[in-house]
Design an enzyme around this catalytic site. Structure first.
Site, short mmCIF file in Angstrom:
data_model
loop_
_atom_site.label_atom_id
_atom_site.label_comp_id
_atom_site.label_asym_id
_atom_site.label_seq_id
_atom_site.Cartn_x
_atom_site.Cartn_y
_atom_site.Cartn_z
N ARG B 53 27.39 -73.75 63.98
CA ARG B 53 27.00 -73.06 62.76
C ARG B 53 26.54 -74.11 61.74
NH1 ARG B 53 30.24 -75.26 60.09
NH2 ARG B 53 29.20 -74.57 58.20
N GLY B 54 25.96 -73.60 60.63
CA GLY B 54 25.35 -74.49 59.66
C GLY B 54 23.87 -74.55 59.96
N ALA B 55 23.03 -74.26 58.96
CA ALA B 55 21.60 -74.10 59.21
C ALA B 55 20.98 -75.30 59.93
CB ALA B 55 20.88 -73.80 57.89
N ARG B 87 20.17 -65.83 65.16
CA ARG B 87 20.66 -65.68 63.77
C ARG B 87 19.46 -65.35 62.88
NH1 ARG B 87 25.44 -68.35 62.05
NH2 ARG B 87 25.21 -67.28 60.07
N GLN B 188 35.46 -71.02 56.79
CA GLN B 188 34.85 -72.33 57.11
C GLN B 188 35.38 -73.43 56.21
OE1 GLN B 188 33.14 -69.50 56.57
NE2 GLN B 188 31.31 -69.36 57.84
N ASP B 234 21.06 -71.98 52.80
CA ASP B 234 20.47 -71.48 54.03
C ASP B 234 18.97 -71.28 53.88
OD1 ASP B 234 23.47 -70.69 54.24
OD2 ASP B 234 22.63 -70.61 56.27
N ASN B 244 22.73 -68.71 50.18
CA ASN B 244 23.78 -69.53 50.78
C ASN B 244 24.97 -68.61 51.07
OD1 ASN B 244 24.76 -72.14 51.62
ND2 ASN B 244 26.12 -72.11 49.86
N LYS B 245 26.00 -69.17 51.65
CA LYS B 245 27.19 -68.41 52.05
C LYS B 245 27.67 -67.46 50.95
CE LYS B 245 28.71 -68.93 55.21
NZ LYS B 245 28.28 -68.20 56.41
#
Lengths: 343, 343
Positions: B53-55, B87, B188, B234, B244-245
């Site tokens: 995970r993580g762009a 995704r 996370q 993101d 973003n998150k």
């Protein structure tokens, strides 16, 4: 107001032929079981172990504990001391026990004490009903609302404070949908508020606490999104600054940013005229382990630190209305609070 | 800049003799195990199921997925389509696949594609190091910072974006303490960021997401409290609006309210000039069950609904600086982004 009977079915504290029945909130939402308290000690244990929670509900349960002591011929001083020590920082607990102690000191017998406990309970329920009416009157028909933590029947004699406004608002068509923040770290919103709303037939959707701003922003695209945030209070300072469950202040800041209104619902006994402003309210820190573990399983690397404040303070400037059983204070400040609540 | 070697020890995506090894982030912080991906489908599943995970890390992993497809003689069109669909919101995934697709269309063989994937990975690490320097330069010595989600070595080729600025800032004495929001529902921050920071010797404290505003407010009383919020991205729209998150927008609103600065750290590949503003960014909704259960145990009453958006959009007006490897954009808007990033 339309019938509430289908939207107000839960009573967590019930006196039943000489026994105090307490809905065991530790086992919700999956198991509905009642503890049977037959003496003051039983009640003290239930309070201490969080079977009953919510400041008004704790006070009411303790009052019934004194009645149980009277019925069994226990020593009042010992019973009251035990109950007082169950949650030493809970203000309503001390307030209810002071009130019962006054009756004991006046020589009240068990029947008189039973009537006093019944009065404390009935007054709380009546205050909640009144706040429900007053709060619902502020809402436009068809509103969506967001709430935080649990302020419902479980936390009070019944009906609830913020959740009472939501019950009343739904019953009269003002509210069409409720969003509940899960309320980390204890998850009172996820476990208790969602249970209450579902059980009482009020359409509800759970969100992560950090999804609140996004919910407010997308309100024009989502059926039933929010026009009001409605929360309870643990203490309200003389100027209207409000201490409540951690995360409340964040909701108020985001509500103002998005043009969503912010309502605090609490009985007048929550207003503390001796505290001039919120920066004088001490914020309790709880065990970091509440953040480091989840459902009994450690989630964070060993040795990690956590900071776990239980409450925060919402500045009065971010509050559109404080609703009490004595009236509504819009755009609260010290003068407006005094005008409604007295000195 | 002082030595970073003790504060940059983690690599989550590693090409190892024809196999892509991915540190399985679902099992952190307690189990460090690597998935062995041998075909594009393995990589797509790992992306979809959040093992990686993580762009930036997703983009790099997908690039290696194309190399695996080449090595196995898979159909490129099918492999790229499968990886693309893993995704929806992550622009880096599309960017990396576009770059690999261009090489494929030019007739690159497996070795050439491997060099391209290696270049994407190396460029990401170099960009993170550069952003670390640029971002740290904005901080005053002795600062406390708050971060959200995980933007570290786990989310990138290494070093991290926001967490790269934090690594660089700590190494040069600009940062003395880091607060990490736990980042519900997937935790996370609690599981990954706290693990990275502890492992790399950077003092860190976990908070509930909803304690951020209270942390900002009490900054004058708490040693090491926050002067900056530092987050990743993101997708950044042409005007600087940043997806973003979930929870990021809330932090930005609260930061502005409290006079705390807000920094977004992301490689220039995150900036999407074709998206004029944040309201054009599609927000992914994930399974409501992520909110209804915890650690595999149902926590919410049966039949309850939940709304689980993964991202939110922070308006550019709430961002003090966007840090990219090409330069810093202070008070971002469309003109300032163009000036640093080109058209």
């Amino acid at each position: 107001m339309p019938s509430l009977e289908h939207h107000d079915t839960i009573r967590a504290v019930a006196w039943d032929a000489g026994i105090l029945r307490l809905l065991d909130q530790r086992r919700l939402p999956f198991i509905e079981t009642y503890l049977q308290c037959r003496c003051a000690d039983d009640v003290a244990v239930a309070i201490r172990d969080l079977a009953v929670r919510g400041a008004p509900a704790i006070g009411i349960a303790a009052a019934w504990g004194v009645v149980l002591a009277a019925r069994r011929g226990e020593t009042f001083a010992a019973a009251i001391a035990t109950l007082r020590a169950a949650r030493p920082t809970a203000v309503n607990l001390q307030w209810a026990l002071d009130r019962m102690h006054t009756r004991v000191a006046e020589g009240a017998d068990a029947d008189m004490l039973e009537r006093e406990a019944q009065a404390i309970q009935a007054e709380d329920l009546a205050a909640n009903r009144r706040m429900g009416e007053l709060g619902a009157a502020l809402l436009a028909p068809g509103s969506g609302v967001l709430t935080h933590c649990n302020t419902g029947s479980l936390a009070t004699a019944g009906f609830g404070t913020a959740l009472g406004v939501i019950r009343a608002g739904f019953a009269c068509g003002k509210i069409v949908h409720v969003y509940a923040g899960e309320t980390r770290p204890w998850l009172q919103g996820a476990r208790l508020t969602m249970w209450e709303l579902q059980r009482d037939g009020i359409p509800a959707t759970l969100i992560a606490d950090s999804a609140a701003a996004h919910l407010m922003k997308t309100r024009s695209n989502t059926a039933g999104a929010v026009q009001w945030v409605i929360v309870g209070a643990d203490r309200i300072a003389a100027n209207g600054d409000t201490a409540n469950k951690i995360g409340t202040c964040q909701l108020a800041i985001c509500a103002r940013h998005h043009g969503v209104k912010f309502m605090v619902v609490a009985p007048s006994s929550t207003c503390d005229a001796s505290t001039p402003s919120g920066d004088r309210i001490e914020i309790e820190l709880r065990d970091p382990d509440e953040l480091l573990s989840m459902a009994g399983q450690r989630t964070v690397v060993s040795g990690a630190q956590a900071w776990n404040p239980v409450f925060d303070v919402t500045p009065h400037s971010l509050i559109d209305a404080i609703v009490t059983e004595r009236g509504v204070i819009e755009r609260p400040d010290a003068a407006r609070l005094r005008a409604v609540l007295g000195a």
